[in-house]
Design an enzyme around this catalytic site. Sequence first.
Site, short mmCIF file in Angstrom:
data_model
loop_
_atom_site.label_atom_id
_atom_site.label_comp_id
_atom_site.label_asym_id
_atom_site.label_seq_id
_atom_site.Cartn_x
_atom_site.Cartn_y
_atom_site.Cartn_z
N GLU B 60 3.55 9.58 2.36
CA GLU B 60 2.40 9.69 1.45
C GLU B 60 1.40 10.74 1.92
O GLU B 60 0.77 11.42 1.10
CB GLU B 60 1.71 8.32 1.31
CG GLU B 60 2.44 7.35 0.39
CD GLU B 60 3.73 6.81 0.98
OE1 GLU B 60 3.91 6.87 2.20
OE2 GLU B 60 4.57 6.33 0.20
N HIS B 127 1.90 -4.96 -3.28
CA HIS B 127 2.33 -4.32 -4.53
C HIS B 127 1.46 -4.79 -5.69
O HIS B 127 1.95 -4.99 -6.80
CB HIS B 127 3.81 -4.61 -4.83
CG HIS B 127 4.75 -3.99 -3.83
ND1 HIS B 127 4.90 -4.50 -2.57
CD2 HIS B 127 5.55 -2.90 -3.90
CE1 HIS B 127 5.78 -3.75 -1.91
NE2 HIS B 127 6.19 -2.77 -2.69
#
Lengths: 338, 324
Positions: B60, B127
Amino acid sequence: MTELSLETHGLTRENLLAIDYFLRLTRTLEERLVALFRQAKVIGGLYRSLGQEGESVAAAYALDYKQGDVVQPLIRNMGSILVAGAKPSDIIKQYMAKADSPTRGRELNIHFGHPDRDGFIGQISMLGDMIPVMAGITLAGRMQKRNLVGMAFIGDGASSTGAFYEGMNFATVQRLPLVVILENNGYAYSTPTAKQSAVKTLADKAHAFGCASEVVDGNDVLATYAAAKRAVDRARAGEGVTLIEAKTFRIKGHAEHDNQAYVPSALIEEWSAKDPVVRFEKALVDAGLAATSDFDAIQARVRSEVDTATDEAERSPMPRPEEAALGLFAGDGYWGKG
Amino acid sequence: MPVTTYVDAIREAMIEEMRRDPRVFLIGEDVGSYGGAFKTSAGMIDEFGPGRVIDTPISEVAIVGAASGAALMGMRPIAEMQFIDFITCAYDMLVNFTATSRYRVGSSCPIVVRGPAGGGTHGGPFHSLNPEAMFMNRPGIKIVAPGTAYDAKGLLKAAIRDDDPVLFIEHKFLYRRIKEDLPSEDYVVPIGKANVRRTGKDITIITWGAMIYVADDAAADLANDGVSAEVIDLRSIIPFDEEAILNSVAKTNRVIILHEAPLTGGAGAEFAARIAEKAFDYLDAPVKRVAALDVPTPYSPPLEAAALPDKARVLAAARELLRY
Ligand SMILES: Cc1ncc(C[n+]2csc(CCOP(=O)(O)OP(=O)(O)O)c2C)c(N)n1
């Protein structure tokens, strides 16, 4: 034609004297910044590159700024941006936090420069973060078919960060035209290299990525130039990333406040004797490529340029407080267009 | 007018912008042949090739960092987080490098970071993130959170065309549940403008993202009781439409701020403070916040449902305010 006893890797006498100019400019400008720091005119911290100017200048000299190449210094690589064309007056104004400094007083020291416009980009303080950014800069260059090469400097300490690993890995996978100069100067603040990384030599980190690597004596200006030039040529030919470990030493403390009591004095003496500027100039003289008078002339030019730059910076105003709220987003037009 | 899901609206926005502007590209994990974890970029690699739909390692920091570097060079990258939760791994890069670039050194860094956010899908603690508050106090990045397919498409286009970095928070619960007739012509939804979904005079519910539907349901129930609720879909969190908020409060004199992220330090705290500072005289009751419990989002459905705000809590808050 006299036969050269020195391998200059294609550099002409003119090039060699230009390198000497940048070496002396770096050292003299830093000395001036120290003087300004002691007068409390330099406001932020001051991080010297004494004894390391050789690799900053030599590596950056291997780039082609007309081609759009981009160099990204860390704090001890002021020499590299001087090679790329940064003005000493801009650097002094940055340190003095002046209104007409390139960042108008928002940023410190050599944290300035636009990759496309200036050929160099200043770091942010979060060590390691510039490697992914340089990957993006070279990725864009490739998408735009500009055949430009990027060069990133990173310290032995900064090479422990996650951002370094992510950036190197991504750049290597993408075969980006990126040269990374990992300067091993013995210490990261107070921490010796052996406590940063357990690899035998820092260039071994290249095995984690699968990129090319090389180890070079960072205090040997010509050897560093040659290694950087090989890597730049490879990058431009589409052969991807090279990690170059430049072995050097931080002669001064981490910053002006640090007396580096933690560094054995024998080490400082040993490395002071290997001063890159002295070595480079001696090699040129021994090879009959330059005389002491050439260096004297360069030093006189450097001194006068640094004097002029200092005068200009001292005359510059401080920023107006009203500007503090401006320039966050494009909408207010503070920076002009774009 | 073709019927388009929320997720297809996002894909269409990306495709149309990539056709319009060769500087736009997509970079992220599994976005290429696989088409993205939620198929948001399905088929895009066929049209634009791997040079503009770039698969990356699981990195990321590298995704956001490379997008930022490319943006400095004049490109218009869209960086996908496979789940918005993983933006935390690139938080440093985004808030320190990208968001500060213009203010610090005058360099425009126009990236869009987008990815699936939000709960209600039993995604568990990693999530289900609603990340807006963690970026609000780091000036330099715009934040949008569409709740409709129309806004998803129009705001994403606006974000891609914007000269500054934008965090585009898409709600994955809505991906295939929301379908709308969208205009076939090009349009953008301006960043910073709220949408009044329902006009009312007795109470205002300010919300965004998937919570707009909870607010709608609550407003319908209140209507059955003779209470007229106004629902404001903020759509943009930074910059936010202060005028729309204050105008509505001036009219209804009662306000609930509803968001899916945890209560403490959530975006609602900022809006409540703004109302207290600028519309105190109009208030007939305290500003009320309805938000998630101050816990990581739990996995098991009964726990998740208990943690996230719902219609019952909005109604309870409304009834409390109406007693003043
Ligand atoms: C991510 C991060 N952590 C800590 C620091 C504080 N810091 C600034 S310089 C420095 C040492 C850097 O060492 P190195 O990378 O070897 O470069 P050198 O100073 O030796 O040139 C540290 C720890 C920082 N700037 N960034």
